[in-house]
Design a protein around this motif. Structure first.
Motif, PDB file in Angstrom:
ATOM      1  N   LEU A  23       6.324   7.841 -15.375  1.00 42.54           N
ATOM      2  CA  LEU A  23       6.186   9.105 -16.100  1.00 42.54           C
ATOM      3  C   LEU A  23       6.066  10.274 -15.130  1.00 42.54           C
ATOM      4  CD1 LEU A  23       3.621   7.959 -18.828  1.00 42.54           C
ATOM      5  CD2 LEU A  23       6.044   8.446 -19.196  1.00 42.54           C
ATOM      6  N   GLN A  24       5.262  10.092 -14.081  1.00 46.67           N
ATOM      7  CA  GLN A  24       5.104  11.140 -13.072  1.00 46.67           C
ATOM      8  C   GLN A  24       6.429  11.458 -12.387  1.00 46.67           C
ATOM      9  OE1 GLN A  24       1.845   9.109 -10.894  1.00 46.67           O
ATOM     10  NE2 GLN A  24       0.683  10.993 -11.145  1.00 46.67           N
ATOM     11  N   ALA A  25       7.275  10.444 -12.241  1.00 48.39           N
ATOM     12  CA  ALA A  25       8.564  10.626 -11.566  1.00 48.39           C
ATOM     13  C   ALA A  25       9.612  11.248 -12.483  1.00 48.39           C
ATOM     14  CB  ALA A  25       9.067   9.289 -11.036  1.00 48.39           C
ATOM     15  N   GLY A  26       9.290  11.392 -13.781  1.00 49.01           N
ATOM     16  CA  GLY A  26      10.214  12.050 -14.694  1.00 49.01           C
ATOM     17  C   GLY A  26      10.907  11.150 -15.687  1.00 49.01           C
ATOM     18  N   ALA A  27      10.580   9.870 -15.705  1.00 51.31           N
ATOM     19  CA  ALA A  27      11.202   8.952 -16.662  1.00 51.31           C
ATOM     20  C   ALA A  27      10.488   9.027 -18.014  1.00 51.31           C
ATOM     21  CB  ALA A  27      11.168   7.528 -16.140  1.00 51.31           C
ATOM     22  N   ASP A  28      11.162   8.581 -19.042  1.00 47.22           N
ATOM     23  CA  ASP A  28      10.589   8.462 -20.385  1.00 47.22           C
ATOM     24  C   ASP A  28      10.334   6.974 -20.632  1.00 47.22           C
ATOM     25  OD1 ASP A  28       9.854   8.560 -23.027  1.00 47.22           O
ATOM     26  OD2 ASP A  28      11.871   9.009 -23.791  1.00 47.22           O
ATOM     27  N   VAL A  48      13.971   7.476  -6.053  1.00 48.03           N
ATOM     28  CA  VAL A  48      15.107   7.268  -6.943  1.00 48.03           C
ATOM     29  C   VAL A  48      14.591   6.729  -8.271  1.00 48.03           C
ATOM     30  CG1 VAL A  48      17.240   5.963  -7.333  1.00 48.03           C
ATOM     31  CG2 VAL A  48      16.700   6.805  -5.040  1.00 48.03           C
ATOM     32  N   LEU A  49      14.959   7.367  -9.379  1.00 43.39           N
ATOM     33  CA  LEU A  49      14.580   6.858 -10.693  1.00 43.39           C
ATOM     34  C   LEU A  49      15.452   5.660 -11.051  1.00 43.39           C
ATOM     35  CD1 LEU A  49      14.017   9.866 -13.142  1.00 43.39           C
ATOM     36  CD2 LEU A  49      12.395   8.072 -12.562  1.00 43.39           C
ATOM     37  N   PRO A  50      14.853   4.547 -11.463  1.00 44.09           N
ATOM     38  CA  PRO A  50      15.663   3.385 -11.846  1.00 44.09           C
ATOM     39  C   PRO A  50      16.378   3.587 -13.173  1.00 44.09           C
ATOM     40  CG  PRO A  50      13.345   2.948 -12.247  1.00 44.09           C
ATOM     41  CD  PRO A  50      13.413   4.256 -11.519  1.00 44.09           C
ATOM     42  N   GLY A  51      15.882   4.512 -13.989  1.00 44.63           N
ATOM     43  CA  GLY A  51      16.483   4.787 -15.283  1.00 44.63           C
ATOM     44  C   GLY A  51      15.800   5.982 -15.913  1.00 44.63           C
ATOM     45  N   THR A  91       9.024   0.555  -6.043  1.00 42.57           N
ATOM     46  CA  THR A  91       9.622   0.775  -4.728  1.00 42.57           C
ATOM     47  C   THR A  91      10.652   1.903  -4.784  1.00 42.57           C
ATOM     48  OG1 THR A  91       9.300  -1.534  -4.086  1.00 42.57           O
ATOM     49  CG2 THR A  91      10.963  -0.288  -2.870  1.00 42.57           C
ATOM     50  N   MET A  92      11.461   1.890  -5.823  1.00 39.96           N
ATOM     51  CA  MET A  92      12.512   2.899  -5.951  1.00 39.96           C
ATOM     52  C   MET A  92      11.928   4.303  -6.078  1.00 39.96           C
ATOM     53  SD  MET A  92      15.217   0.882  -8.409  1.00 39.96           S
ATOM     54  CE  MET A  92      16.453   2.187  -8.411  1.00 39.96           C
ATOM     55  N   ILE A  93      10.903   4.456  -6.932  1.00 40.26           N
ATOM     56  CA  ILE A  93      10.394   5.817  -7.170  1.00 40.26           C
ATOM     57  C   ILE A  93       9.464   6.309  -6.067  1.00 40.26           C
ATOM     58  CG2 ILE A  93      10.714   5.777  -9.665  1.00 40.26           C
ATOM     59  CD1 ILE A  93       7.767   5.058  -9.975  1.00 40.26           C
ATOM     60  N   ASN A  94       8.618   5.430  -5.539  1.00 48.83           N
ATOM     61  CA  ASN A  94       7.596   5.881  -4.600  1.00 48.83           C
ATOM     62  C   ASN A  94       8.026   5.826  -3.144  1.00 48.83           C
ATOM     63  OD1 ASN A  94       5.982   6.334  -6.783  1.00 48.83           O
ATOM     64  ND2 ASN A  94       4.682   4.541  -6.480  1.00 48.83           N
ATOM     65  N   LEU A  95       8.967   4.962  -2.809  1.00 52.44           N
ATOM     66  CA  LEU A  95       9.445   4.877  -1.426  1.00 52.44           C
ATOM     67  C   LEU A  95      10.783   5.575  -1.239  1.00 52.44           C
ATOM     68  CD1 LEU A  95       8.546   1.256  -0.251  1.00 52.44           C
ATOM     69  CD2 LEU A  95       7.287   3.373   0.106  1.00 52.44           C
ATOM     70  N   LEU A 151       0.820  -1.216   0.000  1.00 57.44           N
ATOM     71  CA  LEU A 151       0.000   0.000   0.000  1.00 57.44           C
ATOM     72  C   LEU A 151       0.850   1.261   0.000  1.00 57.44           C
ATOM     73  CD1 LEU A 151      -2.832  -0.953   2.527  1.00 57.44           C
ATOM     74  CD2 LEU A 151      -3.055  -0.665   0.052  1.00 57.44           C
ATOM     75  N   PHE A 152       2.000   1.227   0.644  1.00 52.60           N
ATOM     76  CA  PHE A 152       2.835   2.423   0.704  1.00 52.60           C
ATOM     77  C   PHE A 152       3.453   2.770  -0.647  1.00 52.60           C
ATOM     78  CE2 PHE A 152       2.820   2.034   5.382  1.00 52.60           C
ATOM     79  CZ  PHE A 152       2.554   3.352   5.686  1.00 52.60           C
ATOM     80  N   LYS A 153       3.404   1.855  -1.599  1.00 52.61           N
ATOM     81  CA  LYS A 153       3.896   2.156  -2.940  1.00 52.61           C
ATOM     82  C   LYS A 153       2.783   2.642  -3.860  1.00 52.61           C
ATOM     83  CE  LYS A 153       5.729  -1.804  -4.052  1.00 52.61           C
ATOM     84  NZ  LYS A 153       6.565  -2.837  -4.680  1.00 52.61           N
ATOM     85  N   GLN A 154       1.546   2.533  -3.408  1.00 51.04           N
ATOM     86  CA  GLN A 154       0.403   2.814  -4.273  1.00 51.04           C
ATOM     87  C   GLN A 154      -0.062   4.252  -4.070  1.00 51.04           C
ATOM     88  OE1 GLN A 154      -2.325  -0.368  -3.334  1.00 51.04           O
ATOM     89  NE2 GLN A 154      -1.097  -1.871  -4.412  1.00 51.04           N
ATOM     90  N   ILE A 155       0.520   5.167  -4.852  1.00 52.05           N
ATOM     91  CA  ILE A 155       0.187   6.581  -4.721  1.00 52.05           C
ATOM     92  C   ILE A 155      -1.044   6.944  -5.547  1.00 52.05           C
ATOM     93  CG2 ILE A 155       2.591   7.191  -4.268  1.00 52.05           C
ATOM     94  CD1 ILE A 155       2.762   8.180  -7.169  1.00 52.05           C
TER      95      ILE A 155
END
Length: 362
Positions: free
Chosen positions: A169-174, A146-149, A139-143, A42-46
């Protein structure tokens, strides 16, 4: 040794719901989880849930997690965190390992809410840095923020693949594309529409053949499929630094196996799952199950199953009258039936009914 009326393994949505119901009935509840805080996925589900109000429509998973955690703590649920349960002895003793050593919890009843793990599949270069599960990327982006790539290929168009794509996409990745081996999209249309509106193509009947780069991923080769077989001449290389795999989940039923619970293989539910009855009790008396360990579904479904297991465990201890337990479980089953209506839930409902028939026969 710690003692409890009900020990629950897994503090995700199912485990928290079970803990709340059992504690509300007056049980002494211990909730064990390997993570540093309760809440699970649940903590990853924004994103916001949708559906009916009773199924948390309009609520973000992270907010629901906070609400459930607070309710459990107010009811006196004892949290045992940073503890990985690794065995159940003599049907009643849960053993776990912590950074400081091992712990043992003796319990009258046990509820397994251990969830599921991500699937993967092999292709050339699939072990390179940059190939990961979609859940790991989430997990990386929402917790961890950190962008994985920066340029990502998503493999799998189920709800996980579509939701994580939008969150990347919301986190800035393409996200260059979502590819799907099936001839149709696997997730809800509302999630697919959001991804397409953001300009990400969803390519059905496609797969990944190779992740290129040395040592990490720098590109991926994809191709079209015909009856799940690569079509010669359709290969093309896309420049990416990350390949995310959203190709399903498998129930984490190992503890149920170890405890002697009968399991059945049901593809509609993700693999081997513990046989249980309508009270969520397994073939080992006193051990109950709830959530994705019983078959991979949604968080709202896991919560209702957790409620069922918590109520049933408390009732089996004599903490609820038969009439009160029946009333509460009937209400939970009605909510579950509503959640499983429609094309995505019919197969799961049939598989669940098959499990319960086996449980009754046993």
């Amino acid at each position: 040794m710690t003692r409890s009326d009900v020990t629950i393994i897994g503090a995700g949505p199912a485990g928290l719901a079970a803990a709340i119901e059992a504690a509300r009935a007056g049980a002494k509840v211990v909730l064990v989880d390997e993570n540093a805080r309760p809440g699970g996925q649940l903590f990853k589900q924004i994103h916001k849930f949708f559906g009916s109000r009773e199924h948390f429509a309009g609520t973000r998973g992270i907010d629901l997690a906070r609400k459930l955690c607070q309710e459990a703590q107010e009811l006196g649920v004892q949290l045992v965190l940073d503890t990985a349960a690794f065995a159940i002895y003599d049907g009643r003793i849960v053993a776990g390992t912590t950074p400081k050593g091992t712990v043992q919890i003796e319990s009258e009843r046990i509820i397994l809410a251990t969830g599921a793990m991500e699937n993967t599949f092999s292709f050339k270069g699939w072990t390179k840095p940059g190939v990961m599960g979609a859940g790991a990327a989430q997990t990386m982006i929402n917790l961890h923020r950190v962008l994985p790539g920066s340029r990502i290929l998503m493999v799998g168009s189920g709800n996980v693949g579509l939701i994580v794509t939008y969150q990347l996409l919301q986190a800035g990745a393409d996200v260059v594309a979502v590819i799907e081996a099936l001839p149709k999209i696997g997730g809800y249309a509302v999630h697919a529409a959001k991804v397409r509106r953001a300009g990400v193509p969803i390519l059905t009947s496609h797969t990944v053949l190779e992740a290129k780069g040395e040592p990490e991923v720098s590109s991926a080769v994809i191709c079209q499929l015909d009856d799940f077989k690569p079509v010669a001449g359709t290969e093309r290389e896309v420049e990416v630094d990350t390949v995310c795999l959203a190709v399903g989940l498998t129930p984490l039923a190992e503890l149920a196996w170890m405890a002697g619970c009968q399991c059945e293989y049901l593809p509609a539910l993700g693999g081997f799952v513990p046989v249980h009855d309508e009270r969520m009790e397994t073939t080992v008396k006193g051990i109950f199950v709830a959530g994705d360990v019983t078959g991979v579904e949604e968080a709202s479904t896991a919560i209702e199953e957790g409620r069922l297991a918590g109520i049933a465990a408390a009732a089996s201890l004599g903490l609820l009258s038969p009439d009160e337990a029946e009333e509460r479980m009937t209400a939970a089953w009605e909510r579950l039936a509503a959640l499983r209506m429609g094309p995505f839930g019919e197969g799961r409902q049939a598989a669940k009914e098959q499990l319960m028939k086996v449980g009754k026969a046993g």
